[in-house]
Design an enzyme around this catalytic site. Sequence first.
Site, PDB file in Angstrom:
ATOM      1  CB  VAL A   1     -38.801 -31.051  38.615  1.00  5.30           C
ATOM      2  CG1 VAL A   1     -38.703 -30.655  40.085  1.00  5.30           C
ATOM      3  CG2 VAL A   1     -40.019 -31.922  38.371  1.00  5.30           C
TER       4      VAL A   1
ATOM      5  CG  ASP B   1     -47.684 -42.092  37.020  1.00  9.99           C
ATOM      6  OD1 ASP B   1     -47.050 -41.166  36.488  1.00  9.99           O
ATOM      7  OD2 ASP B   1     -47.565 -43.286  36.673  1.00  9.99           O
TER       8      ASP B   1
ATOM      9  N   GLY C   1     -35.318 -32.682  36.487  1.00  8.11           N
ATOM     10  CA  GLY C   1     -35.941 -33.757  35.737  1.00  8.11           C
ATOM     11  C   GLY C   1     -37.185 -33.276  35.046  1.00  8.11           C
TER      12      GLY C   1
ATOM     13  N   GLY D   1     -41.090 -34.812  33.150  1.00 10.52           N
ATOM     14  CA  GLY D   1     -41.990 -35.915  32.839  1.00 10.52           C
ATOM     15  C   GLY D   1     -43.079 -35.422  31.934  1.00 10.52           C
TER      16      GLY D   1
ATOM     17  CG  PHE E   1     -45.523 -33.431  35.618  1.00 11.84           C
ATOM     18  CD1 PHE E   1     -45.125 -34.698  35.981  1.00 11.84           C
ATOM     19  CD2 PHE E   1     -44.717 -32.357  35.967  1.00 11.84           C
ATOM     20  CE1 PHE E   1     -43.957 -34.898  36.697  1.00 11.84           C
ATOM     21  CE2 PHE E   1     -43.549 -32.551  36.674  1.00 11.84           C
ATOM     22  CZ  PHE E   1     -43.170 -33.816  37.042  1.00 11.84           C
TER      23      PHE E   1
ATOM     24  CE  LYS F   1     -43.653 -32.424  41.584  1.00 11.77           C
ATOM     25  NZ  LYS F   1     -42.427 -32.411  42.239  1.00 11.77           N
TER      26      LYS F   1
END
Lengths: 316, 859
Positions: free
Chosen positions: B23, B126, B16, B18, B20, B38
């Site tokens: 991953v 978050d 996945g 995001g 940031f 990550k």
Amino acid sequence: MWLRPLIHLAIPLFSCLIAKPMTWRDLIENLELKEPVLLGNLMVVPLEGSLNSREFGLLHLALEEGRARVRELGMVEKVLVENPSLDDLFVLEGEELLGARQDRVAVSSAVIPAREELELPVVCIEEGRWAGDEPLFRGGYVAHPRLRSLITLSIRGSGKVDQQKVWREVERKLTSLKISSATGSLHHSFTYQEGTLEELYGGWNPGERVTGAMAFTPKGLLCCDILANPSLFSGEWPGLLKGYALDALEERIRGRRGKMNWQRIAERWERVGKTKLVRRLSSRGKGEEWLLEGPGEIGRALITEDGLIYASIHPA
Amino acid sequence: MPFARLGRYEVKGWLGGGRFGDVYLALDPLTQREVAVKVVRFQGDATPYLEEVRNLARLDHPAIVRFYTVDLLEGRLLIITEVVKGESLREVLNRGRMSRERALEVAGQLLDALNHAHERGVVHRDIKPENVMITPEGKVKVLDFGLSRLAQGDLSMSMGGTPAYMAPENWKGIFTPASDQWSAAVVILEMLTGLNPFAGDTLEEVRNKTQQGVKEGRLTSLLPQDLVQPLLRALAPEPEERFPSCKTFLEELVKGEGEKVALVVRPLEKPEGLPPLTREQRQAVEDLSPRILVTGGPGTGKTTVLLARALHLLRKGEAPESIALLTFSFRSWKEMEARLEQTLGEKYRGIWLGNFHQIAFRVVSRFGHLLDLPREFSLALPAQQERIAQEAAVRAGGEKASREILKAFSQARIWGTPWEEVASKATGRWREMLESFEYHYLQLIRDRGVLGYEDVLYYALRLLEMEEVATFYRERLNHILVDDVQDLDRCQIALVEALSQGGNLFLVGDDDQAIYQWRGAHPSYIRGLKNRGFTHHRLNQTFRLPPEFREMAISLISKNRERMPKLYWTSREEGRARLIVQPLKTPKDEAEYVADMVEILRIKEGYSYSDFAILYRVKTRGRLIEQVLKKRKLPFTQEGGRTFLDREEVRVLLDLLAFLARGKSATIQKRLLKGASPLLGGRDRAVQELERTLGALEPQMKPSQALELGMETLNRLMSRAENSLLVTRMEAMETLLKKAKEFEESARSPTVANFLKYIRFLRDAGLAGGEEGIRLLSVHGAKGLEFPVVFVVGMVEGEFPLARALGVPQEMEEERRLCYTAVTRATEVLFITYYRYSSSQARFQETPSIFIKEMLGVG
């Protein structure tokens, strides 16, 4: 007479021309898979080697520098490429031509000889516009692999491109990326997502020996692009990468996870190698275009007297 | 072989991405352990980022993703953590809101994890469903602590968060443990209701909604009362007004729960009471398409698939309250209820389970006032409803026109057609009469506070046409599951379609077993579903039918033209089933033969009485068989059987008859009123009114008359709190009334006392030797059941198929489906019997049923 130059071509490429159909095995024998590069959810597997050392000018750079012109003819399906330069000019299939009365992409790869002009088959990627006073086009990026694959499939079926299907694919792409384009242009998906594409998928430049790439996402192979030599590849790479990134971004938005391991790459490469020539297509400019098909793949290749100039393979 | 690498880690897949970064699933070649890597981009000096990451490394909690190490690679941070298998809370919530119990279990772990982090000086920043994982074991894992700050690439900027989950102060760049509490409260609210009150189309809209906060009234309309105050406080606009910690928030949240909320989410128990699913059944159960049709022949497990679907949805996190399970008959409903209770225990109670009248009753009870229907009403007996309609028709058009008006009324009820539509197609005086009828009818039902069965369905449909009502059910019901869809009439179909707007529809049925066309069922509906975008699953494996019976059944039903083609195969072994076609001389001989064979098979082959079923098409055949069984003292039960006689409302009515039969005995009166009191909500006035009804009973009344009087009163008085069972009670009382009428038709002396003896016999006959008895059933009554040994009797032209069907193709097809339903009840031995002469005096021979030839594939 045209046959004579062909006889002098590299043996792997043409020695079997009369004896048996050309296979990718001959072409890719001296291509080597290198360590994959991770760009977000896009994995690029560089292919190193060189098929021929022929140099070309690249259309998108020539347009930028004013060394060539692409002119609106007032017909959706073709444009006029004027090459007044001293170099043969290479056009990549799927390459964007922007402006004039509507945005287009080149349907096939072509080599426009020096000091010649050529009517280039194109397909529209901007359904909502047929207006504009500017007679000349400017360059852009390269259409995403899914659209290029659709064009190849269309040509395989009926010999020509289904414009409606292309528009539907553009519309689908814009919707999936949540882009509102006033004229429905594919190019807006690049411009509106420019920052994201750069942030997520930028940051890698091909090395000196890289002449091609296989692009994967967790879903599987996006496409395999091979050019004649590293110089040609590095020139086309920014446009190609943008296309790959557009498909990868769509999958990222959809949250498609999956494996990206070497085994998949190797299996896919094996299958790409089993691709065969099935038909010669009518082509413009120098050389001829071949339609290639494999167990689960389809593609096209541009072959001139110098050898393979460009090939793209997609999952069928 | 070269791998895609990130430092030393060999990348296996993409998990996945995001804000940031991304991953990846990777293998650590040193430890040979799978890890999540990550990749976080940063600018400038890495030192501040490493310090931030060290804070994260101090967290050690079962509900926080474990941190292993950190690495630097070409301007990127690699944060190595454990791999969490499972799905995100977002994926769970995309399928609908959660049950209260499950939501609080998740909330408990989430708040506990946050509390742990806050005590160590780490704020998440978050919290949102995407950052909460649910593992296959049901555990919660919170992801990405502190990473939102890292993702900005500039630690000097104190930003983070996802707008719709951000506390008001977050918009000013202030992040504290109290803002994590706010975000968690939004997540909890979303779990319970499926809604985020701050979601919006633009950032501006989200911000405005956040600043305005959430009102108590809004929460009250969405949540159980005990959860309103804790959530309201956690969502207070000012951080200092919220709970001092997530721990105290959690304590308030679960105060109403009987025991401490477990820190580990328990996965739903492995379902008991359901057989393992075959591949085709599983495909149907797990299909995510919004519109699904499942068809299958007899014994293919259609009801099992329906139940499994309900369980599957619950296991996926669907709230029981968002699922409606509709059955056709009262018996199917009770069977479903029993199986769900066996499998799920108390958890099943939230599911909307019932037959159509039950569901329609709920709709009308809640929203009937929008159509000016009586706020409190009782269900009218059919006879009562007929009388009201008759009265309204006479008032509207006089005696002469009333019959035509009633015909139109009946049609409209069967088809669910709005009365305005019926009237609008009429002209002149006729139109005036129709319009006037509706006026009078509504007035009468309001005055008397009653609604008939058909009225309930009809008005439920009218209500669901209203936006307010439709929206109410659309927001609550995500999944509608319907059994026996081939038996639905148009009104019931319309009800299903109205309830399923915007939700998911799962229909199960077999058009070859459509046997209620005579009652208005619309079997062609099921055939048309494929053209309406339904995903069609076919169950081809029958578990019941032996190959011999399968061949015979297919040979029979394939003679019908109007049907969906089916091929099904059986997993039963060949060679063990027996089919006996036996002609007898007269119906009496046939009945004696049946009784003989029961005894022979029981003694010689070890069958018990309950293994036998005798199926008849016409009542006279059933009564004759009954007489022979009684004479031979063979135990048997009929439709209704022992269970319905044990229901409270039926016992009260039987006491009423006993009261009458014993000359209004005071002892029985006392017993009766005591038994009735709980049904009437313990209200003294209601009990007194029932007492007055007892006084009105007259000694010469027939059993059905006395029962009708008693039922009318009971109906009216039954407590509002009992209304969810009102329809059930009505149906049970109706069964007793039906028995009384049947008894009156056949008995020489149909007195109340004799009827009571008859009922006693029915009860006792089922208890001989502790065994259940032979089942004596009409073909309709046998639907859905199976028995090792089945007798289908009276197979002559004119009886089965009925005389009225002969020569009428559509009727013959229905009779054929009935026969198909009958013969597919047998699992081991099937007797088909017929008589040659209608009586010992008859001169002309009867013709064996054409269905026998069709079954055997001859002629």
